[in-house]
Every structure is written in structure tokens, then in C-alpha cells.
Scaffold this motif. Sequence first.
Motif, PDB file in Angstrom:
ATOM      1  N   ALA A 205       1.951  -2.023  -1.202  1.00  0.00           N
ATOM      2  CA  ALA A 205       2.110  -1.888  -2.641  1.00  0.00           C
ATOM      3  C   ALA A 205       1.091  -0.876  -3.137  1.00  0.00           C
ATOM      4  CB  ALA A 205       1.898  -3.238  -3.337  1.00  0.00           C
ATOM      5  N   GLY A 206       1.371  -0.267  -4.275  1.00  0.00           N
ATOM      6  CA  GLY A 206       0.391   0.647  -4.858  1.00  0.00           C
ATOM      7  C   GLY A 206       0.782   2.100  -4.759  1.00  0.00           C
ATOM      8  N   GLY A 207      -0.122   2.959  -5.236  1.00  0.00           N
ATOM      9  CA  GLY A 207       0.157   4.381  -5.373  1.00  0.00           C
ATOM     10  C   GLY A 207       0.446   5.093  -4.080  1.00  0.00           C
ATOM     11  N   GLN A 208      -0.263   4.750  -2.992  1.00  0.00           N
ATOM     12  CA  GLN A 208      -0.049   5.479  -1.738  1.00  0.00           C
ATOM     13  C   GLN A 208       1.323   5.172  -1.151  1.00  0.00           C
ATOM     14  OE1 GLN A 208      -3.104   4.273   0.920  1.00  0.00           O
ATOM     15  NE2 GLN A 208      -2.533   2.120   0.884  1.00  0.00           N
ATOM     16  N   ILE A 209       1.814   3.960  -1.391  1.00  0.00           N
ATOM     17  CA  ILE A 209       3.154   3.613  -0.904  1.00  0.00           C
ATOM     18  C   ILE A 209       4.200   4.376  -1.711  1.00  0.00           C
ATOM     19  CG2 ILE A 209       4.801   1.738  -0.569  1.00  0.00           C
ATOM     20  CD1 ILE A 209       2.388   1.735   1.352  1.00  0.00           C
ATOM     21  N   GLU A 210       3.943   4.518  -3.002  1.00  0.00           N
ATOM     22  CA  GLU A 210       4.853   5.323  -3.835  1.00  0.00           C
ATOM     23  C   GLU A 210       4.858   6.776  -3.347  1.00  0.00           C
ATOM     24  OE1 GLU A 210       5.389   6.625  -8.529  1.00  0.00           O
ATOM     25  OE2 GLU A 210       4.094   4.943  -7.984  1.00  0.00           O
TER      26      GLU A 210
ATOM     27  N   GLY B 151      -3.984   1.024 -18.147  1.00  0.00           N
ATOM     28  CA  GLY B 151      -2.528   0.931 -18.267  1.00  0.00           C
ATOM     29  C   GLY B 151      -1.974  -0.441 -17.926  1.00  0.00           C
ATOM     30  N   GLY B 152      -2.834  -1.332 -17.447  1.00  0.00           N
ATOM     31  CA  GLY B 152      -2.408  -2.697 -17.151  1.00  0.00           C
ATOM     32  C   GLY B 152      -2.149  -3.010 -15.688  1.00  0.00           C
ATOM     33  N   SER B 153      -2.227  -2.018 -14.812  1.00  0.00           N
ATOM     34  CA  SER B 153      -1.956  -2.276 -13.393  1.00  0.00           C
ATOM     35  C   SER B 153      -3.239  -2.674 -12.678  1.00  0.00           C
ATOM     36  CB  SER B 153      -1.350  -1.035 -12.733  1.00  0.00           C
ATOM     37  OG  SER B 153      -2.252   0.054 -12.806  1.00  0.00           O
ATOM     38  N   PRO B 154      -3.165  -3.640 -11.752  1.00  0.00           N
ATOM     39  CA  PRO B 154      -4.364  -4.060 -11.016  1.00  0.00           C
ATOM     40  C   PRO B 154      -4.794  -2.995 -10.011  1.00  0.00           C
ATOM     41  CG  PRO B 154      -2.429  -5.195 -10.164  1.00  0.00           C
ATOM     42  CD  PRO B 154      -1.978  -4.427 -11.372  1.00  0.00           C
ATOM     43  N   THR B 155      -6.086  -2.930  -9.734  1.00  0.00           N
ATOM     44  CA  THR B 155      -6.608  -1.994  -8.746  1.00  0.00           C
ATOM     45  C   THR B 155      -6.516  -2.612  -7.349  1.00  0.00           C
ATOM     46  OG1 THR B 155      -8.854  -2.864  -8.932  1.00  0.00           O
ATOM     47  CG2 THR B 155      -8.239  -1.074 -10.441  1.00  0.00           C
ATOM     48  N   TYR B 156      -6.822  -1.778  -6.340  1.00  0.00           N
ATOM     49  CA  TYR B 156      -6.847  -2.302  -4.978  1.00  0.00           C
ATOM     50  C   TYR B 156      -7.898  -3.395  -4.835  1.00  0.00           C
ATOM     51  CZ  TYR B 156      -3.774   1.419  -3.310  1.00  0.00           C
ATOM     52  OH  TYR B 156      -2.694   2.240  -3.109  1.00  0.00           O
TER      53      TYR B 156
ATOM     54  N   ASP C  98      -7.654  -7.109  -3.226  1.00  0.00           N
ATOM     55  CA  ASP C  98      -8.540  -7.527  -2.135  1.00  0.00           C
ATOM     56  C   ASP C  98      -9.299  -8.805  -2.480  1.00  0.00           C
ATOM     57  OD1 ASP C  98      -7.726  -5.421  -0.598  1.00  0.00           O
ATOM     58  OD2 ASP C  98      -9.463  -4.160  -1.032  1.00  0.00           O
ATOM     59  N   LEU C  99      -9.720  -8.933  -3.737  1.00  0.00           N
ATOM     60  CA  LEU C  99     -10.405 -10.163  -4.155  1.00  0.00           C
ATOM     61  C   LEU C  99      -9.447 -11.349  -4.118  1.00  0.00           C
ATOM     62  CD1 LEU C  99     -12.622  -8.887  -7.124  1.00  0.00           C
ATOM     63  CD2 LEU C  99     -13.289  -9.316  -4.750  1.00  0.00           C
ATOM     64  N   ALA C 100      -8.207 -11.114  -4.529  1.00  0.00           N
ATOM     65  CA  ALA C 100      -7.209 -12.191  -4.454  1.00  0.00           C
ATOM     66  C   ALA C 100      -6.966 -12.591  -3.002  1.00  0.00           C
ATOM     67  CB  ALA C 100      -5.908 -11.736  -5.113  1.00  0.00           C
ATOM     68  N   TYR C 101      -6.992 -11.619  -2.114  1.00  0.00           N
ATOM     69  CA  TYR C 101      -6.741 -11.893  -0.696  1.00  0.00           C
ATOM     70  C   TYR C 101      -7.874 -12.704  -0.070  1.00  0.00           C
ATOM     71  CZ  TYR C 101      -5.780 -10.861   4.257  1.00  0.00           C
ATOM     72  OH  TYR C 101      -5.536 -10.956   5.608  1.00  0.00           O
ATOM     73  N   ILE C 102      -9.137 -12.327  -0.333  1.00  0.00           N
ATOM     74  CA  ILE C 102     -10.227 -13.106   0.262  1.00  0.00           C
ATOM     75  C   ILE C 102     -10.267 -14.515  -0.321  1.00  0.00           C
ATOM     76  CG2 ILE C 102     -11.601 -11.058   0.785  1.00  0.00           C
ATOM     77  CD1 ILE C 102     -13.442 -11.771  -1.528  1.00  0.00           C
ATOM     78  N   GLN C 103      -9.839 -14.650  -1.577  1.00  0.00           N
ATOM     79  CA  GLN C 103      -9.762 -15.993  -2.167  1.00  0.00           C
ATOM     80  C   GLN C 103      -8.653 -16.797  -1.512  1.00  0.00           C
ATOM     81  OE1 GLN C 103     -11.678 -17.638  -3.855  1.00  0.00           O
ATOM     82  NE2 GLN C 103     -10.736 -18.967  -5.380  1.00  0.00           N
ATOM     83  N   GLU C 104      -7.529 -16.142  -1.246  1.00  0.00           N
ATOM     84  CA  GLU C 104      -6.405 -16.812  -0.589  1.00  0.00           C
ATOM     85  C   GLU C 104      -6.802 -17.300   0.794  1.00  0.00           C
ATOM     86  OE1 GLU C 104      -2.749 -17.264   1.784  1.00  0.00           O
ATOM     87  OE2 GLU C 104      -4.436 -15.910   2.134  1.00  0.00           O
ATOM     88  N   LYS C 105      -7.594 -16.503   1.512  1.00  0.00           N
ATOM     89  CA  LYS C 105      -8.050 -16.906   2.848  1.00  0.00           C
ATOM     90  C   LYS C 105      -9.005 -18.095   2.757  1.00  0.00           C
ATOM     91  CE  LYS C 105      -9.140 -12.572   3.911  1.00  0.00           C
ATOM     92  NZ  LYS C 105      -9.642 -11.394   4.662  1.00  0.00           N
ATOM     93  N   ARG C 106      -9.853 -18.110   1.737  1.00  0.00           N
ATOM     94  CA  ARG C 106     -10.730 -19.276   1.523  1.00  0.00           C
ATOM     95  C   ARG C 106      -9.898 -20.529   1.289  1.00  0.00           C
ATOM     96  NH1 ARG C 106     -14.271 -18.976  -3.340  1.00  0.00           N
ATOM     97  NH2 ARG C 106     -15.094 -20.925  -2.529  1.00  0.00           N
TER      98      ARG C 106
END
Length: 547
Positions: free
Chosen positions: A170-175, A299-304, A308-316
Amino acid sequence: MSAPLEELRAALLSAAAALRGAAGEPTAQPKLERPKRAGQGDYSTNAAMLLAPVLGSPPRAIAERLGAELERRLGEQVARSEIAGPGFLNLTLSDGWHARALRSVLAAGERFGAGGADPAESVLVEFVSANPTGPLVAASGRHAAFGDALARILEHHGHRVSREYYFNDAGGQIEKLGESVLMRARGEAVPAEQGYYEGDYVAELAARIPDVTEIGVDAAARAAVELLLTQIKATLERYGVHYDRFFSERTLHEGSPNAIERALAQLEGAGHLYRSEGAAWVRLTTFGDEQDRVVVRSGGSPTYLAADLAYIQEKRERGFERQLIPVGADHHAYAGEIKAGMAALGGDPSSIELPLLQFVHLAGADGVLAMSKRRGNFVTLDDLIDAVGVDAARFFLLQRSHDRTIELNVELARTQSAENPVYYVQYAHARIASMIRRLPDGRLEAALGPDAVWGTEARHSSERDLIKKLVSLPEEIAEAAARRAPHRIAAYALELAQDFTAFYRDCRVVGAEPEPLEAFRIALLVASQRTLALALALLGVSAPESM
């Protein structure tokens, strides 16, 4: 840790404590090490020099008392003790100690050196995680070998380990990837700048996507990512790297509230989120980062970083007590962000580690080869495997500490000679296997059986050195696990092969007289073969039976 070496270390600590009595503790724990020069015993300790300030006596006088105390405790296991230099105590151990040490290696079997972790942790090793915008480049081979070997070492040491690949789909590089595919499909020139992907592989992707010119950028990007991820998985499997899970960044954006929104809400609820210039910022300076970071753009879009913070929280939330994330050397600032982010989310920043892996340069006949995924002039990991093979690629990329740049000599890595370290180690294993296959009937069983008689005759120095190298593996595994340092196992494997080669040169095995000596040396062959195989397995390198 093998019993004889563990008992020797425990006896040293106990003897030092007895001498110390009620006096204070020394400033450091005494060391028990192999002397660097021959003729200085089997092991040497600096314990007397550490005790001297505590006891107020000269180190050599303390060393004499310590040697007597150790001989009293260990009895016939110590052949003699000698004082050297300013107060080192050198211990020469008996043939009986070496025989016991060898038996302990054989008795441990596949569990040799296993289970020493205290405490054992639930660990997630998330590694490689290269963006699915191109094939894996050769430099990713270092990350793959490091992460996989580290996971193997941690597992053997007793931790509960899972392996995960996080792919940014997801994100700009994928676009940009999707746009690049559509440009190539339409025959348009791909701009050299602006983050587009120019490699020939982009044209190949476009050719493999059905009706590519009739779909939008998002669909083209999704299709390209799926093709590339399939290729990445195949390359990693070929490289001997197996994952428990591939985690999609897109899943963090799905649902209501999604994982990113939940993490940001938690940060805001804790008072660590604020808004400025139309963007949302997380206050990471409170937790040691050099600056606060944007997590939601104006513009309202989340950054990388938000993902990443959501991901490390998900792993916790999945219950992992420790997260290990090897990253490139250019991610130094990122490592600080993530550790601060963990603290902001209420976690322990020390529970997340980001070893920084230095760069890889491939040296070939045409000099050092440079790599760039966007421009397409890169060497893929598949190219490297084709050139030198899986075993050589992994061993060469693991034999240096991760914090040192590697220049991989492709010509040396493909050479079948003693100058090639992986060939040298594997050849030692294959040579032992050949020797064991040629043993007369019944000799192997007689040497390894519970009633095997090995004799008490004086051992050759090469035999003794080989045994001491064998019993040191558990400590090497413990150090490699603690320091996140698989290169220690690569160095150990090479040193063990060298010690075996010296033994092979100096000591006749079949036909050695008297018969108990032959049995002892056959047992030493078996222990050496098993330990070489174990060290190579921890690196993800094969142990061939013939070469």
C-alpha cells in the motif's frame, strides 16, 4: 552447555568464592578461556587478579591458593595447575576429563547446546520485508541469511520463534509501480526520476497481466505486487528460508476502525498525539527520538510510520515478548523512531530490536557490482544463487558481523578449494562421513556402545584441541543468541573444521593401537561430524555426505 565445561566453570566460581570468604565481590566475573599460545594449559583464568584488590594479597599468591582449591574440588580431572605472568592460573586437564567431555557431546545428540535460554521468550523475527516492487536483489540475501540463521540459533537456544515477512503493498511506491507497469504496457517511456520503476522486469510484469491496458493504476499495482510476491516467495524458498506468515500492509488499512486508526487513537488517548500545520504528529521526542514525526499528512492519509506503529502494536497484541527487525544500515534514524514509538504505545522499547545490517558489495571479474532496484541495473538474489549456490551465498554473507560491510568475492565463493571457507567446512564433514562409511563392520557400534572402552593412554594434543573445540559450541550458541551474532557460528564451524583437519593429519584412526585408542578416535570422528552438521544447520547450510 556441556556438563564438563559447565562443571569446570562452576568449580572455578565456587573456589573463588571460598577464597573470598566474607570479603567484597570483585569488580567482574572471572574468565575461563583457552590460552592463545600452546604450552599454557587447556584453560586459563584471571580470577586471582580480580581477587587481589578484594583480598589485599599479590595475584600470584592468590593464584597458588586458587590452584590448590581447584585441584581439591576437581580431583583427578586436573593434571596440573601453573601460575603465569602477573597472576594467571593455567589449568591442564586430565585425559579422563577430555574423555568425559567427549561422552557428553555424544550423549547430547541433536540437543547438543540446546535449551540454555533463561528466560525463554516468545520472539518474532521479521526480516527481509523488501518492498514488492521488484525481484529480491542480492543484498537481500544478507538480510535473509541473517534473519533465518538468527531464528535458527534462537530456537536451538530455547526461545519460541516465529518468522514473518511484512510486505508494503500500500502507499505511494505501490502506486508508482502500477503507473510504471501501465506506461510500459502502452509503450511509453518511463521517466528516469520521480520514483518510477525502469527495469526490464516491469515490461515483463506488464506482459503477464491480462488486459493490462484496460485496467486502472490500482488494479495494475495489485496484479504486479501479486506476481512479484510469488516470485519473492519462490526465491526465498530456494534460498532455504521459510516463513510462518506473510503480513500484508493493506490489512492494516482495512476495517472500521482499522489497525492504524486504533493505534493513533491509543496514542492520542495517552496524550502523545497533537496537530500542527494540518497534520497529526506523534510526540516521539518525549521518548528519546530526535524529533516528533508526522503520522497523518495534511491531506488525511497516514504515513508509513503510522502503519509501522500499528504493525508493532499488532505484533504485541499477538503475544510476542520480543520483536527482532533486522534493517539496512541506512535505517539508523528509523530504528530510533520505532523504539520511541513502542514506548509511546505503552510497550517496553528494549523489547524491540533493530540490528543494522551493513551493505553488500559483489566483487566479480569486472570489479564491484552496484545495485539499484528502480533503475533495473541490479543483481538479483537468484542471479547470486545461480553464480555461487545457496550454501556459498549464505555462508559468505554470514561470516562477517552484521555491522560490517561485506564484499563478496564471487570467484572465491564458487571455487572448490581450501581457500573457500564453506567448501573447507563442508569437505571436512564429507571426509568424516567417508571415513565412517569405510569402517570395518562392528567398529562403529563398539566405539559408541554403552560399554565402549576408550583406554587411559595419553591423548595427542590434536585430539585434546578438537575435544575442547567441540565442547565450546554451547557457549558459542549462547553468545550468538545473546549478541544477535550468527557470524560467531560461521567462525566456529571454520575453526572446528581446522581442528579436525589437524587431528586427521596427526592421528591415525583405523588401525590405531591399542584397540581402545581406535575406539576413542572413532567416537571423536562421530562427535566431530555431528557438531559440524549442527553448526552448518544453524547457518542454513547443508552438510554433504560426499563431495
